[in-house]
Motif scaffolding. Structure first.
Motif, PDB file in Angstrom:
ATOM      1  N   ASN A 104     112.641  28.842  61.517  1.00 51.56           N
ATOM      2  CA  ASN A 104     111.277  29.353  61.502  1.00 51.56           C
ATOM      3  C   ASN A 104     110.267  28.214  61.552  1.00 51.56           C
ATOM      4  O   ASN A 104     109.562  27.915  60.575  1.00 51.56           O
ATOM      5  CB  ASN A 104     111.051  30.222  60.265  1.00 51.56           C
ATOM      6  N   CYS A 105     110.222  27.552  62.716  1.00 51.23           N
ATOM      7  CA  CYS A 105     109.241  26.493  62.915  1.00 51.23           C
ATOM      8  C   CYS A 105     109.019  26.278  64.403  1.00 51.23           C
ATOM      9  O   CYS A 105     109.826  26.707  65.235  1.00 51.23           O
ATOM     10  CB  CYS A 105     109.677  25.185  62.245  1.00 51.23           C
ATOM     11  N   ASP A 106     107.923  25.610  64.732  1.00 50.50           N
ATOM     12  CA  ASP A 106     107.639  25.148  66.087  1.00 50.50           C
ATOM     13  C   ASP A 106     108.771  24.221  66.528  1.00 50.50           C
ATOM     14  O   ASP A 106     109.178  23.320  65.787  1.00 50.50           O
ATOM     15  CB  ASP A 106     106.302  24.398  66.060  1.00 50.50           C
ATOM     16  N   TYR A 107     109.278  24.421  67.738  1.00 48.33           N
ATOM     17  CA  TYR A 107     110.407  23.615  68.208  1.00 48.33           C
ATOM     18  C   TYR A 107     110.096  22.125  68.227  1.00 48.33           C
ATOM     19  O   TYR A 107     110.986  21.291  68.073  1.00 48.33           O
ATOM     20  CB  TYR A 107     110.856  24.084  69.588  1.00 48.33           C
ATOM     21  N   GLN A 108     108.830  21.758  68.365  1.00 45.03           N
ATOM     22  CA  GLN A 108     108.498  20.338  68.419  1.00 45.03           C
ATOM     23  C   GLN A 108     108.671  19.662  67.057  1.00 45.03           C
ATOM     24  O   GLN A 108     108.876  18.442  66.996  1.00 45.03           O
ATOM     25  CB  GLN A 108     107.084  20.144  68.962  1.00 45.03           C
ATOM     26  N   LEU A 109     108.605  20.420  65.983  1.00 46.99           N
ATOM     27  CA  LEU A 109     108.902  19.837  64.670  1.00 46.99           C
ATOM     28  C   LEU A 109     110.376  19.456  64.575  1.00 46.99           C
ATOM     29  O   LEU A 109     110.729  18.453  63.928  1.00 46.99           O
ATOM     30  CB  LEU A 109     108.528  20.812  63.549  1.00 46.99           C
ATOM     31  N   LEU A 110     111.239  20.215  65.219  1.00 45.90           N
ATOM     32  CA  LEU A 110     112.662  19.866  65.235  1.00 45.90           C
ATOM     33  C   LEU A 110     112.925  18.667  66.134  1.00 45.90           C
ATOM     34  O   LEU A 110     113.790  17.833  65.839  1.00 45.90           O
ATOM     35  CB  LEU A 110     113.491  21.059  65.700  1.00 45.90           C
ATOM     36  N   VAL A 111     112.169  18.547  67.243  1.00 46.84           N
ATOM     37  CA  VAL A 111     112.277  17.340  68.077  1.00 46.84           C
ATOM     38  C   VAL A 111     111.895  16.121  67.249  1.00 46.84           C
ATOM     39  O   VAL A 111     112.595  15.101  67.248  1.00 46.84           O
ATOM     40  CB  VAL A 111     111.378  17.452  69.327  1.00 46.84           C
ATOM     41  N   ASP A 112     110.781  16.208  66.532  1.00 46.60           N
ATOM     42  CA  ASP A 112     110.362  15.108  65.655  1.00 46.60           C
ATOM     43  C   ASP A 112     111.478  14.751  64.677  1.00 46.60           C
ATOM     44  O   ASP A 112     111.790  13.573  64.455  1.00 46.60           O
ATOM     45  CB  ASP A 112     109.121  15.504  64.852  1.00 46.60           C
ATOM     46  N   ASN A 113     112.069  15.770  64.082  1.00 43.88           N
ATOM     47  CA  ASN A 113     113.107  15.571  63.070  1.00 43.88           C
ATOM     48  C   ASN A 113     114.306  14.830  63.650  1.00 43.88           C
ATOM     49  O   ASN A 113     114.831  13.878  63.042  1.00 43.88           O
ATOM     50  CB  ASN A 113     113.522  16.939  62.522  1.00 43.88           C
ATOM     51  N   LEU A 114     114.747  15.232  64.835  1.00 43.46           N
ATOM     52  CA  LEU A 114     115.955  14.643  65.420  1.00 43.46           C
ATOM     53  C   LEU A 114     115.722  13.248  65.972  1.00 43.46           C
ATOM     54  O   LEU A 114     116.666  12.453  66.078  1.00 43.46           O
ATOM     55  CB  LEU A 114     116.486  15.556  66.518  1.00 43.46           C
ATOM     56  N   LEU A 115     114.490  12.931  66.336  1.00 43.21           N
ATOM     57  CA  LEU A 115     114.193  11.599  66.862  1.00 43.21           C
ATOM     58  C   LEU A 115     113.790  10.625  65.764  1.00 43.21           C
ATOM     59  O   LEU A 115     113.485   9.469  66.037  1.00 43.21           O
ATOM     60  CB  LEU A 115     113.082  11.685  67.920  1.00 43.21           C
ATOM     61  N   ASP A 116     113.799  11.077  64.536  1.00 46.26           N
ATOM     62  CA  ASP A 116     113.482  10.224  63.383  1.00 46.26           C
ATOM     63  C   ASP A 116     114.580  10.388  62.339  1.00 46.26           C
ATOM     64  O   ASP A 116     114.488  11.231  61.450  1.00 46.26           O
ATOM     65  CB  ASP A 116     112.118  10.610  62.788  1.00 46.26           C
ATOM     66  N   LEU A 117     115.646   9.599  62.478  1.00 43.69           N
ATOM     67  CA  LEU A 117     116.759   9.737  61.537  1.00 43.69           C
ATOM     68  C   LEU A 117     116.606   8.887  60.287  1.00 43.69           C
ATOM     69  O   LEU A 117     117.551   8.758  59.506  1.00 43.69           O
ATOM     70  CB  LEU A 117     118.086   9.430  62.238  1.00 43.69           C
ATOM     71  N   THR A 118     115.408   8.325  60.073  1.00 38.04           N
ATOM     72  CA  THR A 118     115.189   7.680  58.779  1.00 38.04           C
ATOM     73  C   THR A 118     115.290   8.708  57.650  1.00 38.04           C
ATOM     74  O   THR A 118     115.608   8.347  56.503  1.00 38.04           O
ATOM     75  CB  THR A 118     113.806   7.003  58.722  1.00 38.04           C
TER      76      THR A 118
END
Length: 348
Positions: free
Chosen positions: A146-160
Motif C-alpha cells: 500500500n504505497c506509491d511504487y516509486q517509494l519501493l524504487v527508492d527503497n531498493l536503490l538504497d540498501l543502507t
C-alpha cells in the motif's frame, strides 16, 4: 489538468504464468481493471474488465469457447476483444468490442503493454532470464504493498537501510560506511557498493555457512519504469572468488495498481545448489521476512506522506542518489510521452 502519473508505452509485469488459466483473473494495473485468461490454444489474453454493454466486470463471468463471457448477460468476447456472441441478439455490429492489450510470456513472468499497441516491442522487455533459464534456481512471490511504487524504487536503490530494517536477514556491518558509486548509462541507472573484511550478514550465514569476516558487494541496475536487478554476493575474506560474482540475484518488478498501491513481483535466483530444497526454503523465508519488513516501513511512509498537508518535499542524501536519478529519468520519459500525445488529443 494534472500531470500524468505513469509511463504507458512500456512493459509491466502483470502476473505469474501459473496465475492465468481457464478461470478469469482480475487485476488492476495503472488504475485500470483488467481481466486475464487463456484461450483455447493456451494463449494469454488481457482485456479491459469493463463489459461495454453495462460496464459490468467481465471477470465475474467465465471462460467459454476460447473467449470470456460476461457474468451479467453472457455477452462473449474473444481474446482480441471482439464481441462474438450476444445471447438472443443478432446484428449487434462489429464495433461492439472491448479493449485488448498486448501481452508476452517471457522469463517466467507475464508482461503487459499498457500504451499504444503498435509500439509494443518484446525487445523492450528487461532481461530477467535468471528467473527460469537453465543453470539457475529461483524462489518467487508477490506482495500487494500500500504505497506509491516509486517509494519501493527508492527503497531498493538504497540498501543502507538493511542495517536498520533487516537486522535478522540482510543486515551487516559497514554498509552505511561504504559509499555507493552511481552512474547513468543512457536511461539505465547503475550503482555498486563493495565492502571488505566486514561482519557477515544473516542470509550468508544461513545459506553459505559464512561465520567469520567476509567481503561483500551490492550491484544495482534500474530500468524504467520500475525494474531493479540486484546482484548480491559475498566471499570469505582472503578467498579468491571474483568480486561481483553473484551469490544470488533479486529480480524486482514494481507494477502500480493505483497511485498508492503496488503489485510487487520478486524472484531470488542463484546459480548454485540448484536442487536443494533447504536452500530454497532459506532464500524464500528470509526474502519474505525482509520484504515484509520493507512493506511495513513504506506503508507507514505512504500514510504519513498522504497525511502531510505541509507539502514539504522528501529530503535526499548521498545514499539516495540512485533513486533520485531514477525518478528524474522516469519523470522525463513520462513528460516526453505526454508531449507526444498532445497533438493527437488536439486533433481528436
Amino acid at each position: 489538468m494534472s500531470a500524468p502519473k505513469y509511463l504507458r508505452n512500456c512493459w509491466y509485469v502483470a502476473a505469474w504464468p501459473n496465475e492465468i488459466g481457464d478461470t478469469p483473473l482480475m487485476r488492476k494495473i495503472l488504475g485500470e481493471p483488467l481481466v486475464f485468461f487463456r484461450d483455447g490454444d493456451g494463449r494469454i489474453a488481457a482485456l479491459s474488465d469493463r463489459c461495454p454493454h453495462r460496464k459490468a466486470p467481465l471477470s465475474s463471468g467465465a471462460v467459454e469457447e476460447g473467449g470470456i463471457a460476461c457474468g451479467y448477460h453472457g455477452i462473449r468476447f474473444d481474446r482480441n476483444g471482439r464481441c462474438v456472441h450476444v445471447p438472443g441478439e443478432v446484428g449487434y455490429g462489429t464495433n461492439f468490442a472491448v479493449r485488448a492489450y498486448e501481452v508476452r510470456e517471457m522469463h517466467g513472468f507475464v508482461f503487459i503493454w499498457m500504451g499504444e499497441a503498435e509500439k509494443a516491442d518484446a525487445v523492450l522487455i528487461p532481461d530477467f532470464s535468471e528467473n527460469e533459464k537453465p543453470g539457475w534456481a529461483a524462489v518467487r512471490d508477490t506482495l500487494l504493498v500500500n504505497c506509491d511504487y516509486q517509494l519501493l524504487v527508492d527503497n531498493l536503490l538504497d540498501l543502507t537501510h538493511v542495517v536498520f530494517v533487516h537486522k535478522t536477514t540482510l543486515g551487516g556491518s559497514n554498509v552505511t560506511d561504504t559509499p555507493l558509486e552511481v552512474s547513468v548509462d543512457g536511461d539505465v541507472v547503475r550503482a555498486h557498493r563493495f565492502m571488505h573484511n566486514v561482519d557477515t550478514a544473516p542470509i550468508y550465514k544461513a545459506a553459505r555457512g559464512y561465520n567469520g569476516k567476509i567481503d561483500r558487494w551490492q550491484i544495482f541496475e534500474w530500468r524504467a519504469p520500475s525494474y531493479i536487478k540486484l546482484t548480491l554476493g559475498a566471499r570469505e575474506t582472503g578467498t579468491d572468488v571474483p568480486v561481483g560474482t553473484p551469490t544470488h540475484r533479486v529480480l524486482n518488478a514494481l507494477t502500480p495498481e493505483t497511485e498508492t498501491t503496488t503489485h510487487y513481483f520478486w524472484s531470488t535466483a542463484r546459480d548454485w545448489a540448484l536442487d536443494d530444497p533447504k536452500i530454497d526454503a532459506i532464500y524464500f523465508n528470509m526474502t519474505v521476512e525482509a520484504f515484509n519488513e520493507d512493506k511495513a516501513i513504506v506503508e507507514q511512509q505512504q500514510d504519513y506522506i498522504s497525511g502531510d498537508e505541509s507539502g514539504a518535499p522528501l529530503i535526499a542524501f548521498n545514499f539516495d542518489r540512485a533513486g533520485q536519478l531514477a525518478r528524474r529519468i522516469l519523470r522525463g520519459k513520462i513528460e516526453e510521452e505526454a508531449e507526444a500525445m498532445q497533438p493527437r488529443a488536439r486533433a481528436g
